[in-house]
Write an enzyme that holds these catalytic residues in place. Sequence first.
Site, PDB file in Angstrom:
ATOM      1  NE  ARG A  70      55.773 -51.995  76.854  1.00  0.00           N
ATOM      2  CZ  ARG A  70      55.101 -51.137  76.220  1.00  0.00           C
ATOM      3  NH1 ARG A  70      55.569 -50.171  75.357  1.00  0.00           N
ATOM      4  NH2 ARG A  70      53.723 -50.956  76.543  1.00  0.00           N
ATOM      5  CE1 TYR A  81      55.778 -46.352  75.482  1.00  0.00           C
ATOM      6  CE2 TYR A  81      53.472 -46.044  76.215  1.00  0.00           C
ATOM      7  CZ  TYR A  81      54.574 -46.864  75.339  1.00  0.00           C
ATOM      8  OH  TYR A  81      54.191 -47.734  74.785  1.00  0.00           O
ATOM      9  CG  HIS A 132      60.810 -48.808  69.681  1.00  0.00           C
ATOM     10  ND1 HIS A 132      59.561 -48.960  69.230  1.00  0.00           N
ATOM     11  CD2 HIS A 132      61.758 -49.457  68.865  1.00  0.00           C
ATOM     12  CE1 HIS A 132      59.783 -48.949  68.251  1.00  0.00           C
ATOM     13  NE2 HIS A 132      60.811 -49.757  67.915  1.00  0.00           N
ATOM     14  CG  ASN A 167      48.553 -43.706  70.408  1.00  0.00           C
ATOM     15  OD1 ASN A 167      47.491 -42.814  70.030  1.00  0.00           O
ATOM     16  ND2 ASN A 167      48.632 -44.914  69.861  1.00  0.00           N
ATOM     17  NE  ARG A 200      50.933 -44.252  74.087  1.00  0.00           N
ATOM     18  CZ  ARG A 200      51.532 -44.989  73.295  1.00  0.00           C
ATOM     19  NH1 ARG A 200      52.914 -44.159  72.777  1.00  0.00           N
ATOM     20  NH2 ARG A 200      51.631 -46.148  72.847  1.00  0.00           N
TER      21      ARG A 200
END
Length: 148
Positions: free
Chosen positions: A110, A24, A103, A12, A19
């Site tokens: 999260r 992101y 990341h 992804n 997205r």
Amino acid sequence: MKNRILVINGPNLQLLGKREPEIYGNETLDDIAAKMQSKANEYGIKLEFFQSCSEGAIAERIGAEVMQNELDGIIINPGAYSHTSIAILDAIKALKIPVIEVHLSNIHAREEFRHQSMTGRGAAGVICGFGSYSYMLALDGMINKIGK
Ligand code: DQA
């Protein structure tokens, strides 16, 4: 010194820019790759980029690098496989070169299921939470690690 670093992106991450941009960001993977390569150029390092949504393909690519031994290091964002993949962890552990996990989001802030990084157990370092700049920090860390 081979002056080659591989950057692997998992599932992804080809959708970056489209997205969940609130998590992101708006930059695409190509935008990030271009910024990384321009920094790497300052050190005479060539970056290679590999993206796949398949756990097996990522493990196979890492395995191929174990056999070929032509890299100085690997920067990897395994995406969701970070949290689950013993196969990618084992492939990482077969490498003799440093791996830095990256990341975009702060996985610790999260959902609970993102708090653990299985693959991070094999990494020399893990960087998260700086958006696309996480990749620049990872590159910086790698340049330092490989003594450039
Ligand atoms: C991610 C975090 C993962 O939890 C998620 O599954 C991703 C992206 C990040 O870069 O923040 O696909 O690795």
